[in-house]
Design an enzyme around this catalytic site. Structure first.
Site, PDB file in Angstrom:
ATOM      1  N   GLY A 220       6.399  61.672 -32.709  1.00 37.49           N
ATOM      2  CA  GLY A 220       7.327  61.258 -33.746  1.00 37.49           C
ATOM      3  C   GLY A 220       7.008  61.970 -35.042  1.00 37.49           C
ATOM      4  O   GLY A 220       6.035  62.721 -35.152  1.00 37.49           O
ATOM      5  N   ILE A 221       7.830  61.735 -36.051  1.00 39.48           N
ATOM      6  CA  ILE A 221       7.619  62.351 -37.355  1.00 39.48           C
ATOM      7  C   ILE A 221       6.572  61.551 -38.118  1.00 39.48           C
ATOM      8  O   ILE A 221       6.419  60.348 -37.921  1.00 39.48           O
ATOM      9  CB  ILE A 221       8.943  62.421 -38.140  1.00 39.48           C
ATOM     10  CG1 ILE A 221       8.785  63.287 -39.382  1.00 39.48           C
ATOM     11  CG2 ILE A 221       9.432  61.028 -38.509  1.00 39.48           C
ATOM     12  CD1 ILE A 221      10.090  63.571 -40.099  1.00 39.48           C
ATOM     13  N   GLY A 222       5.831  62.221 -38.978  1.00 35.38           N
ATOM     14  CA  GLY A 222       4.872  61.516 -39.824  1.00 35.38           C
ATOM     15  C   GLY A 222       3.471  62.077 -39.714  1.00 35.38           C
ATOM     16  O   GLY A 222       3.157  62.907 -38.860  1.00 35.38           O
ATOM     17  N   GLY A 223       2.612  61.599 -40.615  1.00 32.74           N
ATOM     18  CA  GLY A 223       1.259  62.111 -40.721  1.00 32.74           C
ATOM     19  C   GLY A 223       0.410  61.899 -39.489  1.00 32.74           C
ATOM     20  O   GLY A 223      -0.305  62.803 -39.044  1.00 32.74           O
ATOM     21  N   MET A 224       0.485  60.694 -38.908  1.00 29.30           N
ATOM     22  CA  MET A 224      -0.398  60.411 -37.774  1.00 29.30           C
ATOM     23  C   MET A 224      -0.036  61.195 -36.524  1.00 29.30           C
ATOM     24  O   MET A 224      -0.919  61.785 -35.889  1.00 29.30           O
ATOM     25  CB  MET A 224      -0.439  58.908 -37.497  1.00 29.30           C
ATOM     26  CG  MET A 224      -1.257  58.158 -38.525  1.00 29.30           C
ATOM     27  SD  MET A 224      -1.397  56.406 -38.180  1.00 29.30           S
ATOM     28  CE  MET A 224      -2.420  55.898 -39.571  1.00 29.30           C
ATOM     29  N   GLU A 245      12.229  64.036 -28.603  1.00 28.35           N
ATOM     30  CA  GLU A 245      13.481  63.902 -29.359  1.00 28.35           C
ATOM     31  C   GLU A 245      13.510  64.938 -30.474  1.00 28.35           C
ATOM     32  O   GLU A 245      14.376  65.789 -30.534  1.00 28.35           O
ATOM     33  CB  GLU A 245      13.549  62.498 -29.947  1.00 28.35           C
ATOM     34  CG  GLU A 245      14.611  62.282 -30.998  1.00 28.35           C
ATOM     35  CD  GLU A 245      14.470  60.935 -31.668  1.00 28.35           C
ATOM     36  OE1 GLU A 245      14.639  59.923 -30.978  1.00 28.35           O
ATOM     37  OE2 GLU A 245      14.165  60.881 -32.882  1.00 28.35           O
ATOM     38  N   VAL A 320       5.872  50.878 -39.482  1.00 25.86           N
ATOM     39  CA  VAL A 320       5.684  50.345 -40.831  1.00 25.86           C
ATOM     40  C   VAL A 320       4.713  49.181 -40.775  1.00 25.86           C
ATOM     41  O   VAL A 320       3.755  49.100 -41.538  1.00 25.86           O
ATOM     42  CB  VAL A 320       7.026  49.899 -41.441  1.00 25.86           C
ATOM     43  CG1 VAL A 320       6.811  49.278 -42.819  1.00 25.86           C
ATOM     44  CG2 VAL A 320       7.993  51.067 -41.530  1.00 25.86           C
ATOM     45  N   GLY A 343      14.721  57.130 -31.489  1.00 27.20           N
ATOM     46  CA  GLY A 343      14.448  57.085 -30.054  1.00 27.20           C
ATOM     47  C   GLY A 343      13.150  56.418 -29.695  1.00 27.20           C
ATOM     48  O   GLY A 343      12.702  56.482 -28.541  1.00 27.20           O
TER      49      GLY A 343
END
Length: 447
Positions: A220-224, A245, A320, A343
């Site tokens: 997925g998107i994001g730092g982690m 995705e 979140v 997704g």
């Protein structure tokens, strides 16, 4: 057909193309990098004469020209399938609204429910010798959307990567109403992910240990998730595959490190499969005419049935917050919209159906408010108005910097105990008190 003659016949200015838009119309701007530029600016010129024009799209890189005026909401509304930070600000202005739907459902939704769309305008590559415009970096749901439109406007951009390998990735000149040659602006980019924080690294270290050679990745998107990608690139893992995705920069790093071969995939062997890509120019250059990659519509990439066919599928996504029941919120801060369903749930379900598959929801144990207060991301119950992205019955692995737990099949008291064990120590006693009030804490539980 003489494709060049047809092209010349349909070639118009942006102003001429958008003259077809009427008050009350539904107008689709496509998705992400397909969002039009020249046609958007041309439509903005007609603001005073148009009312109640409903525009659809998602993941904007900048505020569309039609929404630059303070009174834009009197003329246009933005209806988003998935939000970027730009769209969050537009929601706060009262000109944008989120349309809740699983991303994978969009192709069917257009074909079975929308059926009729007044105007679709998107950016695409220049036409090839066979009369086709490639939809570029976002196969997504574009073909289903275009099939519904009375008027199809293709805005040519020479900077759009030509993306190969899948299906529903191109539209023929015969199916286009107007062609617009814009100014060929750079394709929208996301700022590169910064260096992983210490928390990111601690989370990533735990996940990487769970990934076998030959696994197939979804990030997925994001730092982690990007931190996980970075650590995989530095690891001894090999023969990894990609089925995702959103294709992000971390995958390019993995490919350049020699970690991705796709040789162990049960389907689409040797291909990196994705619905759309968003990231840096480095990513777009890598995707352009790359036979190792396979652009495909989102109802294929995100289908749990498709994912279930791929052994050792590893899904890694952000959240979140999460409550003691295992309900994951990845979309909002209370009632304040942050993103969308996307997704994530599809991949959480699909990964569990995969032989050897695992899904990971990762989050820092805490965050700081604007006034410096430390707050827990693990909550007794989700805040009022929060969205449940992943239901408690679907959640599998949850990871913070304090540990990893697998909630699948656990009873309510086991879940509470497990999640409290990976919460920040400063919040554990309070979480236990709340668990007791909620009757999901046993006296025999660890303290």
């Amino acid at each position: 057909m003489d494709f060049q003659a047809e092209y010349r016949k349909k070639l118009v200015s942006a102003d001429e193309a958008v003259a077809c838009v009427k008050s009350g119309d539904w107008v689709d701007y496509g998705w992400c990098c397909n969002t039009p530029e020249a046609c958007d600016k041309a439509l903005a010129k007609r603001t005073d004469e148009l009312f109640d024009v409903k525009v659809r799209g998602g993941i904007l890189y900048h505020v569309p020209a039609i929404f630059e005026r303070e009174d834009a909401g009197e003329h246009f509304s933005w209806n988003s399938w998935h939000m970027s930070g730009i769209e969050r600000h537009m929601i706060n202005r009262g000109v944008a609204y989120y349309a809740p739907i699983k991303y994978s459902e969009l192709p069917r939704y257009y074909r079975d429910n929308v059926k009729h769309l007044d105007v679709a305008m998107i950016q695409a590559t220049p036409m090839d010798s066979h009369g086709y415009f490639n939809l570029g970096i976002s196969a997504s749901h574009m073909m289903a959307m275009l099939e519904c439109a009375d008027t199809v406007i293709v805005e040519v951009n020479k900077n759009m990567p030509r993306c190969l390998g899948g299906f529903e990735t191109d539209i023929n000149i015969a199916d286009v109403t107007y062609v617009v040659e814009g100014d060929n602006p750079p394709i929208g980019t996301l700022a590169p992910a910064g260096e992983p924080s210490e928390v990111d690294r601690k989370v990533a270290e735990q996940i990487v240990k769970e990934i076998p050679d030959g696994a197939c990745l979804q990030l997925g998107i994001g730092g982690m998730p990007n931190a996980v990608g970075k650590m995989i690139a530095e690891s001894d893992l090999k023969d990894l595959g990609v089925h995702t995705e959103m294709y992000v920069d971390a995958f390019v790093d993995l490919a350049e490190a020699g970690k991705i071969t796709g040789s162990k995939k049960n389907i689409d062997r040797f291909r990196q499969v994705y619905a759309f890509a968003s990231g840096s120019q480095k990513l777009y250059d890598y995707a352009d005419n790359n036979p190792a990659m396979m652009a495909a519509p989102v109802d294929y990439t995100n289908s749990a049935a498709t994912v279930s066919k791929i052994d050792n599928f590893i899904s890694i996504n952000n959240a979140v917050n999460i409550d003691l029941y295992g309900q994951v919120n990845a979309e909002s801060a209370g009632t304040r919209a942050i993103s969308g369903a996307g997704g994530q749930l599809d991949f959480v379900i699909g990964a569990y159906l995969s032989h050897g598959g695992k899904s990971f929801i990762c989050l820092s144990s805490t965050f700081k408010t604007k006034d410096g207060q430390l707050k827990s991301r693990i909550l007794p119950t989700l805040d009022n108005g929060s969205i449940v992205t992943d239901t408690r019955s679907n959640t599998m692995y949850v990871v913070t910097e304090y540990g990893m737990v697998n909630l699948k099949g656990m009873s309510s008291w086991q879940r509470a105990e497990a999640l409290i064990s990976i919460a920040h120590p400063d919040f554990r006693d309070e979480l236990i008190k709340n668990a007791e009030k909620q009757l999901i804490w046993r006296q025999s539980n660890k303290r």
